[in-house]
Design a protein around this motif. Structure first.
Motif, PDB file in Angstrom:
ATOM      1  N   PRO A 177       0.808  -1.220   0.000  1.00  0.00           N
ATOM      2  CA  PRO A 177       0.000   0.000   0.000  1.00  0.00           C
ATOM      3  C   PRO A 177       0.846   1.278   0.000  1.00  0.00           C
ATOM      4  O   PRO A 177       0.308   2.386   0.101  1.00  0.00           O
ATOM      5  CB  PRO A 177      -0.786  -0.122   1.314  1.00  0.00           C
ATOM      6  CG  PRO A 177       0.150  -0.849   2.218  1.00  0.00           C
ATOM      7  CD  PRO A 177       0.943  -1.792   1.352  1.00  0.00           C
ATOM      8  N   LEU A 178       2.160   1.129  -0.096  1.00  0.00           N
ATOM      9  CA  LEU A 178       3.042   2.294  -0.041  1.00  0.00           C
ATOM     10  C   LEU A 178       2.726   3.283  -1.163  1.00  0.00           C
ATOM     11  O   LEU A 178       2.398   2.880  -2.283  1.00  0.00           O
ATOM     12  CB  LEU A 178       4.508   1.861  -0.135  1.00  0.00           C
ATOM     13  CG  LEU A 178       5.063   1.048   1.044  1.00  0.00           C
ATOM     14  CD1 LEU A 178       6.498   0.630   0.750  1.00  0.00           C
ATOM     15  CD2 LEU A 178       4.987   1.863   2.329  1.00  0.00           C
TER      16      LEU A 178
ATOM     17  N   VAL B 288       7.692 -14.423   9.304  1.00  0.00           N
ATOM     18  CA  VAL B 288       8.352 -13.279   9.958  1.00  0.00           C
ATOM     19  C   VAL B 288       8.301 -12.049   9.053  1.00  0.00           C
ATOM     20  O   VAL B 288       7.954 -10.944   9.498  1.00  0.00           O
ATOM     21  CB  VAL B 288       9.818 -13.634  10.302  1.00  0.00           C
ATOM     22  CG1 VAL B 288      10.562 -12.391  10.801  1.00  0.00           C
ATOM     23  CG2 VAL B 288       9.860 -14.729  11.353  1.00  0.00           C
ATOM     24  N   ILE B 289       8.655 -12.219   7.772  1.00  0.00           N
ATOM     25  CA  ILE B 289       8.634 -11.082   6.839  1.00  0.00           C
ATOM     26  C   ILE B 289       7.225 -10.528   6.692  1.00  0.00           C
ATOM     27  O   ILE B 289       7.017  -9.309   6.684  1.00  0.00           O
ATOM     28  CB  ILE B 289       9.194 -11.514   5.466  1.00  0.00           C
ATOM     29  CG1 ILE B 289      10.687 -11.826   5.579  1.00  0.00           C
ATOM     30  CG2 ILE B 289       8.978 -10.411   4.437  1.00  0.00           C
ATOM     31  CD1 ILE B 289      11.299 -12.336   4.299  1.00  0.00           C
ATOM     32  N   GLY B 290       6.253 -11.439   6.581  1.00  0.00           N
ATOM     33  CA  GLY B 290       4.873 -10.994   6.438  1.00  0.00           C
ATOM     34  C   GLY B 290       4.372 -10.248   7.656  1.00  0.00           C
ATOM     35  O   GLY B 290       3.690  -9.221   7.541  1.00  0.00           O
ATOM     36  N   PHE B 291       4.724 -10.726   8.850  1.00  0.00           N
ATOM     37  CA  PHE B 291       4.296 -10.074  10.092  1.00  0.00           C
ATOM     38  C   PHE B 291       4.917  -8.685  10.220  1.00  0.00           C
ATOM     39  O   PHE B 291       4.223  -7.699  10.505  1.00  0.00           O
ATOM     40  CB  PHE B 291       4.685 -10.940  11.290  1.00  0.00           C
ATOM     41  CG  PHE B 291       4.275 -10.364  12.611  1.00  0.00           C
ATOM     42  CD1 PHE B 291       2.983 -10.496  13.072  1.00  0.00           C
ATOM     43  CD2 PHE B 291       5.203  -9.675  13.391  1.00  0.00           C
ATOM     44  CE1 PHE B 291       2.600  -9.960  14.294  1.00  0.00           C
ATOM     45  CE2 PHE B 291       4.839  -9.131  14.605  1.00  0.00           C
ATOM     46  CZ  PHE B 291       3.532  -9.276  15.071  1.00  0.00           C
ATOM     47  N   ILE B 292       6.240  -8.627  10.015  1.00  0.00           N
ATOM     48  CA  ILE B 292       6.923  -7.327  10.139  1.00  0.00           C
ATOM     49  C   ILE B 292       6.476  -6.371   9.042  1.00  0.00           C
ATOM     50  O   ILE B 292       6.195  -5.188   9.291  1.00  0.00           O
ATOM     51  CB  ILE B 292       8.446  -7.538  10.080  1.00  0.00           C
ATOM     52  CG1 ILE B 292       8.914  -8.366  11.283  1.00  0.00           C
ATOM     53  CG2 ILE B 292       9.174  -6.193  10.048  1.00  0.00           C
ATOM     54  CD1 ILE B 292      10.390  -8.709  11.243  1.00  0.00           C
TER      55      ILE B 292
ATOM     56  N   GLY C 121       3.649  -6.357   7.399  1.00  0.00           N
ATOM     57  CA  GLY C 121       2.275  -5.916   7.637  1.00  0.00           C
ATOM     58  C   GLY C 121       2.191  -4.897   8.767  1.00  0.00           C
ATOM     59  O   GLY C 121       1.444  -3.918   8.677  1.00  0.00           O
ATOM     60  N   ALA C 122       2.983  -5.125   9.829  1.00  0.00           N
ATOM     61  CA  ALA C 122       2.960  -4.193  10.977  1.00  0.00           C
ATOM     62  C   ALA C 122       3.503  -2.824  10.583  1.00  0.00           C
ATOM     63  O   ALA C 122       3.028  -1.788  11.086  1.00  0.00           O
ATOM     64  CB  ALA C 122       3.780  -4.780  12.128  1.00  0.00           C
ATOM     65  N   LEU C 123       4.483  -2.793   9.691  1.00  0.00           N
ATOM     66  CA  LEU C 123       5.080  -1.514   9.279  1.00  0.00           C
ATOM     67  C   LEU C 123       4.331  -0.890   8.109  1.00  0.00           C
ATOM     68  O   LEU C 123       4.687   0.207   7.644  1.00  0.00           O
ATOM     69  CB  LEU C 123       6.554  -1.729   8.880  1.00  0.00           C
ATOM     70  CG  LEU C 123       7.481  -2.201  10.000  1.00  0.00           C
ATOM     71  CD1 LEU C 123       8.897  -2.434   9.467  1.00  0.00           C
ATOM     72  CD2 LEU C 123       7.503  -1.185  11.161  1.00  0.00           C
ATOM     73  N   GLY C 124       3.315  -1.588   7.587  1.00  0.00           N
ATOM     74  CA  GLY C 124       2.535  -1.038   6.473  1.00  0.00           C
ATOM     75  C   GLY C 124       3.234  -1.175   5.117  1.00  0.00           C
ATOM     76  O   GLY C 124       2.869  -0.480   4.174  1.00  0.00           O
ATOM     77  N   ILE C 125       4.219  -2.062   5.041  1.00  0.00           N
ATOM     78  CA  ILE C 125       4.928  -2.256   3.781  1.00  0.00           C
ATOM     79  C   ILE C 125       4.119  -3.144   2.847  1.00  0.00           C
ATOM     80  O   ILE C 125       4.070  -2.897   1.626  1.00  0.00           O
ATOM     81  CB  ILE C 125       6.318  -2.878   4.043  1.00  0.00           C
ATOM     82  CG1 ILE C 125       7.164  -1.940   4.907  1.00  0.00           C
ATOM     83  CG2 ILE C 125       7.036  -3.169   2.723  1.00  0.00           C
ATOM     84  CD1 ILE C 125       8.493  -2.534   5.334  1.00  0.00           C
TER      85      ILE C 125
END
Length: 275
Positions: free
Chosen positions: A203-204, A263-267, A269-273
């Motif tokens: 969504p960036l 891990v990549i998906g969680f981080i 998603g949390a950072l809005g990447i």
């Protein structure tokens, strides 16, 4: 010594149906599929070795280690084995046939069945199921059950007819060429499914202000739209390539790759990447 009894189609079918329902019977880490294979061969062994002591030796011999692909492999070996039993071949000959074929056929069968055919069929079924189509799992069951039955039946009957000429028939290089061609086609098809199976977007967006006719206008550009303009589904393709690279080149285990994606998906998603 084996008798000169004649093997009938009914005898072959007895072995075939025993194999279909009991091929994995008694599977163990020491001898793998040997118990199921021996049980499947019992109708022929009993007919060709009527002497109790001779049958006992044949029975024990067929409990030796045996392991190959159960779809493309076991029926082929079994058909040729039945033909050798009918011809009165020695135990060394029948065991040599099994040992010589189970390794190569395991490689061929695992590639064609597990890596290619199953991957394509279940990928299509999964996409249909994700879209709410109940025909997905039904199609998977139909396209696994009936083709598997057909190819198994063809193998055992064809190998029985070929008999001692089987090694010549499969040693011409045709199977290797078929496997290579199927691998290429299968990988192309599976690769084409990546955008449908892997859902990954971002969504960036970035904004830039500009003065037009004395008025300040803010223009927002989404990163996803720019990526799609360069290469549609770029992120799913890159994610798929990364997983393949780690599995193939870095020898990562599938579990390790899955944990990395979590891990990549969680981080992300949390950072809005990632969306």
């Amino acid at each position: 010594m084996a008798t000169k009894a004649k093997i009938t189609h009914a005898d072959i079918m007895k072995c075939f149906w025993r194999y279909i329902f009991m091929s994995q019977c008694g599977w163990n880490y020491e001898r793998m599929q040997s118990v199921g294979y021996c049980y499947s061969m019992l109708p022929v062994l009993k007919k060709m070795h009527p002497d109790p002591e001779d049958f006992k030796e044949a029975f024990i011999t067929n409990l030796n280690f045996f392991n190959t692909n159960p779809v493309v492999g076991t029926p082929l070996i079994m058909g040729a084995h039945i033909a050798l039993e009918e011809a009165g071949a020695s135990y060394d000959t029948t065991e040599g046939l099994k040992v010589g074929l189970m390794g190569p056929l395991a490689g061929v069968g695992d590639t064609l069945v597990w890596a290619l055919y199953n991957s394509i069929i279940f990928s299509i079924a999964a996409i249909m199921a994700l879209n709410g189509n109940a025909m997905g799992p039904i199609m998977a069951m139909v396209l696994v059950f009936f083709p598997y039955m057909a190819i198994r039946y063809w193998q055992i009957t064809w190998a029985y007819k070929e008999g001692t000429h089987l090694l010549t028939s499969i040693g011409s290089g045709a199977i290797g060429r078929i496997t290579e061609f199927a691998t290429i086609v299968g990988l192309i098809v599976i690769g084409g499914f990546a955008p449908s199976i892997v859902s990954l977007t971002t969504p960036l967006a970035y904004s830039q202000g500009a003065v037009i006719n004395g008025e300040t206008v803010t223009q927002t550009v989404t990163v996803q739209a720019q990526l799609d303009a360069i290469l549609p589904y770029m992120l799913p393709v890159l994610a798929t390539f990364l997983c393949y690279w780690l599995l193939k080149k870095k020898s990562w285990s599938p579990v390790k790759v899955i944990l990395m994606l979590v891990v990549i998906g969680f981080i992300g998603g949390a950072l809005g990447i990632f969306g």
